[in-house]
Write a protein that holds these residues in place. Sequence first.
Motif, short mmCIF file in Angstrom:
data_model
loop_
_atom_site.label_atom_id
_atom_site.label_comp_id
_atom_site.label_asym_id
_atom_site.label_seq_id
_atom_site.Cartn_x
_atom_site.Cartn_y
_atom_site.Cartn_z
N SER A 155 35.13 65.32 24.45
CA SER A 155 35.84 65.57 25.69
C SER A 155 36.73 64.37 26.06
O SER A 155 37.88 64.55 26.48
CB SER A 155 34.80 65.88 26.77
OG SER A 155 35.33 65.69 28.04
N LEU A 159 40.75 64.17 26.68
CA LEU A 159 41.30 63.63 27.93
C LEU A 159 42.39 62.60 27.64
O LEU A 159 43.47 62.64 28.24
CB LEU A 159 40.18 63.01 28.78
CG LEU A 159 39.28 64.02 29.52
CD1 LEU A 159 37.97 63.38 29.98
CD2 LEU A 159 40.02 64.63 30.70
N VAL A 160 42.12 61.70 26.71
CA VAL A 160 43.13 60.67 26.38
C VAL A 160 44.36 61.34 25.76
O VAL A 160 45.51 61.02 26.09
CB VAL A 160 42.54 59.59 25.45
CG1 VAL A 160 43.62 58.59 25.05
CG2 VAL A 160 41.38 58.87 26.13
N ALA A 163 46.19 63.13 28.57
CA ALA A 163 46.79 62.20 29.55
C ALA A 163 48.04 61.52 28.97
O ALA A 163 48.94 61.14 29.72
CB ALA A 163 45.77 61.15 29.98
N GLU A 186 51.13 51.21 30.18
CA GLU A 186 50.44 51.44 31.46
C GLU A 186 49.52 52.65 31.37
O GLU A 186 48.40 52.63 31.88
CB GLU A 186 51.47 51.68 32.57
CG GLU A 186 52.13 50.43 33.12
CD GLU A 186 53.17 50.77 34.17
OE1 GLU A 186 53.00 50.34 35.32
OE2 GLU A 186 54.17 51.45 33.84
N MET A 187 50.01 53.70 30.72
CA MET A 187 49.19 54.92 30.64
C MET A 187 47.95 54.68 29.76
O MET A 187 46.86 55.12 30.12
CB MET A 187 50.03 56.08 30.09
CG MET A 187 49.28 57.38 29.97
SD MET A 187 48.47 57.92 31.51
CE MET A 187 49.84 58.73 32.33
N PHE A 190 45.51 52.75 31.75
CA PHE A 190 44.86 53.61 32.75
C PHE A 190 43.70 54.37 32.09
O PHE A 190 42.59 54.43 32.63
CB PHE A 190 45.93 54.58 33.28
CG PHE A 190 45.54 55.39 34.49
CD1 PHE A 190 45.37 54.79 35.72
CD2 PHE A 190 45.40 56.77 34.39
CE1 PHE A 190 45.06 55.56 36.86
CE2 PHE A 190 45.09 57.54 35.51
CZ PHE A 190 44.92 56.93 36.75
N CYS A 191 43.96 54.92 30.91
CA CYS A 191 42.90 55.64 30.18
C CYS A 191 41.76 54.70 29.80
O CYS A 191 40.58 55.07 29.89
CB CYS A 191 43.48 56.28 28.91
SG CYS A 191 44.64 57.60 29.22
N LYS A 193 40.78 52.07 31.35
CA LYS A 193 39.99 51.82 32.55
C LYS A 193 38.95 52.92 32.75
O LYS A 193 37.79 52.66 33.05
CB LYS A 193 40.91 51.80 33.78
CG LYS A 193 41.38 50.44 34.20
CD LYS A 193 41.98 50.53 35.59
CE LYS A 193 42.80 49.32 35.92
NZ LYS A 193 43.62 49.53 37.12
N ALA A 194 39.41 54.16 32.62
CA ALA A 194 38.49 55.30 32.81
C ALA A 194 37.39 55.28 31.74
O ALA A 194 36.24 55.61 32.03
CB ALA A 194 39.27 56.62 32.76
N LEU A 195 37.74 54.87 30.53
CA LEU A 195 36.74 54.87 29.44
C LEU A 195 35.74 53.71 29.59
O LEU A 195 34.60 53.83 29.15
CB LEU A 195 37.44 54.74 28.07
CG LEU A 195 38.23 55.95 27.59
CD1 LEU A 195 39.00 55.59 26.32
CD2 LEU A 195 37.31 57.15 27.32
N THR A 196 36.18 52.62 30.18
CA THR A 196 35.28 51.45 30.27
C THR A 196 34.44 51.49 31.54
O THR A 196 33.56 50.67 31.71
CB THR A 196 36.08 50.14 30.23
OG1 THR A 196 37.13 50.21 31.19
CG2 THR A 196 36.70 49.91 28.86
N LYS A 197 34.77 52.41 32.43
CA LYS A 197 33.99 52.47 33.67
C LYS A 197 32.63 53.15 33.43
O LYS A 197 32.56 54.21 32.89
CB LYS A 197 34.75 53.26 34.73
CG LYS A 197 33.90 53.38 35.98
CD LYS A 197 34.65 53.82 37.17
CE LYS A 197 33.65 54.15 38.26
NZ LYS A 197 33.24 52.97 39.00
N LEU B 159 51.12 57.46 37.36
CA LEU B 159 50.12 57.59 36.30
C LEU B 159 49.32 58.89 36.46
O LEU B 159 49.13 59.63 35.50
CB LEU B 159 49.18 56.38 36.28
CG LEU B 159 49.79 55.10 35.68
CD1 LEU B 159 48.98 53.87 36.07
CD2 LEU B 159 49.86 55.22 34.15
N ALA B 163 49.46 61.89 33.92
CA ALA B 163 48.22 62.25 33.21
C ALA B 163 47.85 63.72 33.42
O ALA B 163 47.21 64.33 32.57
CB ALA B 163 47.08 61.35 33.67
N PRO B 182 40.87 69.70 28.08
CA PRO B 182 39.88 69.45 29.13
C PRO B 182 40.20 70.35 30.32
O PRO B 182 41.34 70.80 30.47
CB PRO B 182 40.12 67.98 29.50
CG PRO B 182 41.04 67.43 28.48
CD PRO B 182 41.78 68.57 27.88
#
Lengths: 197, 197
Positions: A155, A159-160, A163, A186-187, A190-191, A193-197, B159, B163, B182
Amino acid sequence: MNVAAEAKEKDTRQRIVETAERLFRQLGFQKTTVADIARELGMSSANVYRFFGAKSEINEAVAQHLMGEVEQAAAGIAAEKKSASDRLRKLVHTIHKMNGERYIDNRKLHEIVAVALSDNWPIIVAHIGRMGAIFGKIIAEGVAKGEFQPCDVESAAKLVQTATIRYCHPRLMVECEDVPSPSLDEMVGFCLKALTK
Amino acid sequence: MNVAAEAKEKDTRQRIVETAERLFRQLGFQKTTVADIARELGMSSANVYRFFGAKSEINEAVAQHLMGEVEQAAAGIAAEKKSASDRLRKLVHTIHKMNGERYIDNRKLHEIVAVALSDNWPIIVAHIGRMGAIFGKIIAEGVAKGEFQPCDVESAAKLVQTATIRYCHPRLMVECEDVPSPSLDEMVGFCLKALTK
């Protein structure tokens, strides 16, 4: 058929695809006929039809070849000894660059993309699936090494991929030229960030 | 021109746009002529041309009206008393739904999108800009309330907009119907993760 004959058949098939691709780049794929391809190869149209039942099969073989090159480059990046973040970034950059060279710099070749998309060629969906698997491979390794948070890898890959579609999809790349957009970096950031959270 | 005459002019202009939109939905916008529109309104083509210099101006006015409705709905959502996350989610859902009803359920109306995109109508870029400002308003409020991390709001808005393009862009919505993707909620959730990190 013996081995030598089989190799020759494969070679001829490949030469037809290469010649077709070259003509598609020069004339556009709608204007290129089977007779044009045959003439370039110094063979009869009938001989071309021994290898491909219809022009549409040649079109698909050319598209398959163009997409195959991107898949090959992508697989190479996934196998590199770099952090998952760096590989994801390089992967999106590479797709962007290769598709840009193929379909944006050469507007004639863009024709084949436009038709493939409008007519919903199944080989496009298959290509997106294979590319998704490569995104997934990198993400899975990032999770395994603690670089990314545990997640549903398949999934997350989609998403990546989704996005970043604005930077990878040949038609969107053309359409969005005049639309103020975030940079590719930048994009990807951004992705990540979402993956490392 | 006195006030009453001005109001009448405005009314006629609006009736032309409404009638054109109805015909575009029924016949497609390429097949609809100025004469068709005039006939429906019981007026002469010459009278229609008093309000719009060319058919292309009517096309743009219809597109502007269709996009304006989405912008209005979006502004309404941005003004709701809900968390920024909930409003962002609702915003993307609403764009998806409204564009789906307009351009996917009605393939005739999709024609106008296809042409507007191919011909790069500046009103599309302006619409994307106004929608971006609405994304930005919600994100800024989320940052102010500590719901999102401090960030460059304008860039964050672009962004999220970029996305989620697969769910909002009418042509992509059609193209991606067969591509395993997704869900919209998953994608918004992914963006929210990046914003809250």
